[in-house]
Every structure is written in C-alpha cells, then in structure tokens.
Motif scaffolding. Structure first.
Motif, PDB file in Angstrom:
ATOM      1  N   GLY A  50       0.706  -1.013   0.207  1.00  0.00           N
ATOM      2  CA  GLY A  50       0.134  -0.476  -0.454  1.00  0.00           C
ATOM      3  C   GLY A  50       0.949   0.944   0.075  1.00  0.00           C
ATOM      4  N   GLY A  51       0.154   2.427   0.091  1.00  0.00           N
ATOM      5  CA  GLY A  51       1.225   3.539   0.091  1.00  0.00           C
ATOM      6  C   GLY A  51      -0.060   4.784  -1.004  1.00  0.00           C
ATOM      7  N   LEU A  52       1.144   6.053  -0.811  1.00  0.00           N
ATOM      8  CA  LEU A  52      -0.229   7.348  -1.450  1.00  0.00           C
ATOM      9  C   LEU A  52       0.486   7.119  -2.939  1.00  0.00           C
ATOM     10  CD1 LEU A  52      -1.193   9.652  -0.736  1.00  0.00           C
ATOM     11  CD2 LEU A  52       1.120  10.387  -0.408  1.00  0.00           C
ATOM     12  N   VAL A  53      -0.437   7.141  -3.423  1.00  0.00           N
ATOM     13  CA  VAL A  53      -0.732   7.280  -5.747  1.00  0.00           C
ATOM     14  C   VAL A  53      -1.268   8.678  -5.658  1.00  0.00           C
ATOM     15  CG1 VAL A  53       0.198   4.936  -5.635  1.00  0.00           C
ATOM     16  CG2 VAL A  53      -1.917   5.816  -5.649  1.00  0.00           C
ATOM     17  N   ASN A 111       4.292 -18.593  -2.647  1.00  0.00           N
ATOM     18  CA  ASN A 111       2.830 -18.663  -1.435  1.00  0.00           C
ATOM     19  C   ASN A 111       2.319 -17.396  -1.341  1.00  0.00           C
ATOM     20  OD1 ASN A 111       1.195 -19.926   0.473  1.00  0.00           O
ATOM     21  ND2 ASN A 111       1.987 -19.599   1.871  1.00  0.00           N
ATOM     22  N   THR A 112       2.639 -16.471  -1.971  1.00  0.00           N
ATOM     23  CA  THR A 112       1.790 -14.791  -2.636  1.00  0.00           C
ATOM     24  C   THR A 112       0.757 -14.996  -3.150  1.00  0.00           C
ATOM     25  OG1 THR A 112       2.977 -14.369  -3.831  1.00  0.00           O
ATOM     26  CG2 THR A 112       3.751 -14.202  -0.628  1.00  0.00           C
ATOM     27  N   LEU A 113      -0.591 -13.415  -2.693  1.00  0.00           N
ATOM     28  CA  LEU A 113      -1.241 -13.280  -4.292  1.00  0.00           C
ATOM     29  C   LEU A 113      -0.729 -11.953  -4.299  1.00  0.00           C
ATOM     30  CD1 LEU A 113      -4.676 -15.397  -4.317  1.00  0.00           C
ATOM     31  CD2 LEU A 113      -4.290 -12.441  -4.091  1.00  0.00           C
ATOM     32  N   ASP A 114      -1.548 -11.557  -5.066  1.00  0.00           N
ATOM     33  CA  ASP A 114      -1.108 -10.151  -6.167  1.00  0.00           C
ATOM     34  C   ASP A 114      -2.538  -9.236  -6.472  1.00  0.00           C
ATOM     35  OD1 ASP A 114       2.504 -10.839  -6.693  1.00  0.00           O
ATOM     36  OD2 ASP A 114       1.358  -9.932  -5.228  1.00  0.00           O
ATOM     37  N   LEU A 115      -2.390  -8.019  -5.959  1.00  0.00           N
ATOM     38  CA  LEU A 115      -3.702  -7.330  -6.255  1.00  0.00           C
ATOM     39  C   LEU A 115      -2.877  -6.751  -7.453  1.00  0.00           C
ATOM     40  CD1 LEU A 115      -6.218  -7.441  -6.923  1.00  0.00           C
ATOM     41  CD2 LEU A 115      -6.919  -5.657  -4.943  1.00  0.00           C
ATOM     42  N   GLN A 116      -3.053  -6.283  -8.555  1.00  0.00           N
ATOM     43  CA  GLN A 116      -2.182  -5.280  -9.053  1.00  0.00           C
ATOM     44  C   GLN A 116      -3.529  -4.333  -9.564  1.00  0.00           C
ATOM     45  OE1 GLN A 116       0.900  -4.868 -10.631  1.00  0.00           O
ATOM     46  NE2 GLN A 116      -0.431  -2.666 -11.345  1.00  0.00           N
ATOM     47  N   MET A 117      -3.566  -3.226  -9.339  1.00  0.00           N
ATOM     48  CA  MET A 117      -4.759  -2.425  -9.432  1.00  0.00           C
ATOM     49  C   MET A 117      -4.235  -1.299 -11.039  1.00  0.00           C
ATOM     50  SD  MET A 117      -5.824  -1.542  -5.769  1.00  0.00           S
ATOM     51  CE  MET A 117      -4.333  -1.008  -4.685  1.00  0.00           C
ATOM     52  N   SER A 118      -4.466  -0.949 -11.176  1.00  0.00           N
ATOM     53  CA  SER A 118      -3.687   0.287 -12.638  1.00  0.00           C
ATOM     54  C   SER A 118      -5.220   1.732 -12.292  1.00  0.00           C
ATOM     55  CB  SER A 118      -4.004   0.380 -13.488  1.00  0.00           C
ATOM     56  OG  SER A 118      -5.016  -1.076 -14.204  1.00  0.00           O
ATOM     57  N   SER A 119      -5.056   2.341 -13.371  1.00  0.00           N
ATOM     58  CA  SER A 119      -5.957   3.534 -12.946  1.00  0.00           C
ATOM     59  C   SER A 119      -6.959   3.852 -11.907  1.00  0.00           C
ATOM     60  CB  SER A 119      -6.948   3.317 -14.082  1.00  0.00           C
ATOM     61  OG  SER A 119      -6.388   2.911 -15.726  1.00  0.00           O
ATOM     62  N   ALA A 159      -8.393   3.292   0.835  1.00  0.00           N
ATOM     63  CA  ALA A 159      -9.177   1.957   1.664  1.00  0.00           C
ATOM     64  C   ALA A 159      -7.819   1.639   1.829  1.00  0.00           C
ATOM     65  CB  ALA A 159     -10.267   1.295   1.136  1.00  0.00           C
ATOM     66  N   VAL A 160      -8.522   0.839   3.225  1.00  0.00           N
ATOM     67  CA  VAL A 160      -7.822  -0.105   4.235  1.00  0.00           C
ATOM     68  C   VAL A 160      -7.989  -1.561   2.917  1.00  0.00           C
ATOM     69  CG1 VAL A 160      -6.591  -1.466   5.669  1.00  0.00           C
ATOM     70  CG2 VAL A 160      -7.796   1.312   5.819  1.00  0.00           C
ATOM     71  N   TYR A 161      -6.937  -2.011   2.308  1.00  0.00           N
ATOM     72  CA  TYR A 161      -7.197  -2.989   1.683  1.00  0.00           C
ATOM     73  C   TYR A 161      -6.736  -4.284   2.437  1.00  0.00           C
ATOM     74  CZ  TYR A 161      -7.853  -0.778  -2.795  1.00  0.00           C
ATOM     75  OH  TYR A 161      -9.338   0.717  -3.643  1.00  0.00           O
ATOM     76  N   GLY A 218      -4.135  -5.553   6.947  1.00  0.00           N
ATOM     77  CA  GLY A 218      -5.056  -4.826   5.657  1.00  0.00           C
ATOM     78  C   GLY A 218      -3.635  -3.839   5.533  1.00  0.00           C
ATOM     79  N   THR A 219      -3.498  -3.082   4.855  1.00  0.00           N
ATOM     80  CA  THR A 219      -2.700  -1.948   4.266  1.00  0.00           C
ATOM     81  C   THR A 219      -3.614  -1.117   3.541  1.00  0.00           C
ATOM     82  OG1 THR A 219      -0.778  -1.870   2.462  1.00  0.00           O
ATOM     83  CG2 THR A 219      -2.714  -3.454   1.442  1.00  0.00           C
TER      84      THR A 219
END
Length: 124
Positions: free
Chosen positions: A9-12, A77-85, A92-94, A117-118
């Motif tokens: 997470g972060g500020l974008v 053993n990871t799972l990603d969520l690529q978020m664009s636009s 939010a907290v994800y 959460g992140t």
C-alpha cells in the motif's frame, strides 16, 4: 498458527498503478479461495476480488473490473492484486482473506483468516 500479511500500500496519484501482495504462513494460499476486500472510512467493507483454489476462477466487483487483476504466485505462497487507473474512490484499507471451505466469494463473513490490512491512498 496462520498469519496473513498484506503489503504494497501507499500514497499514489490518480491514474497511477499499485501492486498489493498477500503473504501467508501456516497455510498454503494455493489450496484455498482467497479474497481481497477494502474498507473506506464510513463505508461498509467491500469484496472487490477473489480467486478460487488452485486454478480456480476469478471474480471482480464492478467497481474494479477492468482495472484490477488478482493472481497467485504459488512458489512464493503469495497472492497479488495489481491495481491500475487508481482513483480517489479507491482510497481504503485493503485486506486479504483466506477461506478454508467452499468456493471463492465476495462475502467477507465466509472467510476464516484475515490480514491486518494495508492502506492505499489515491490523492493528487
């Protein structure tokens, strides 16, 4: 003991992309349905994406469809969520969650293990 940890997470700025990651110990993420959820202040938790166990199907809420992609890295053993636009309304907290029985679902009440959460903030 099962532990799930989200990161990335972060500020974008609006229009930017961000990749969230969900890591786990004590559980093999590839064996279970995994969901991504988010919650903004004053709003109910929203199930935004999930993926079935193994090579199971995926689900995306209308609010993120076409912009977010869920994927597994079984070796890590990871799972990603690529978020664009990304837009300010994505702020939010994800959370990442694992469900021990059943299929993937956007209903958070059916998941058994949750991360802390992140935070994702989208602001100009």
């Amino acid at each position: 003991q099962v532990q799930i940890v989200e990161s990335g997470g972060g500020l974008v700025r609006p229009g930017d992309s961000l990749r969230l990651s969900c890591a786990a110990s004590g559980i093999g993420l590839s064996y279970y349905p995994i969901g991504w959820f988010r919650q903004s202040p004053g709003k109910e938790r929203e199930g935004i994406s999930c993926i079935g166990s193994g090579n199971g199907g995926t689900y995306y809420a209308d609010s993120v469809k076409g912009r977010f992609t869920i994927s597994r890295d079984n070796a890590k053993n990871t799972l990603d969520l690529q978020m664009s636009s990304l837009q300010p309304e994505d702020t939010a907290v994800y959370y990442c969650a694992a469900r021990l029985r059943g299929t993937g679902t956007e209903l958070g009440s059916l998941y058994d293990y949750w991360g802390q959460g992140t935070h994702v903030t989208v602001s100009s």
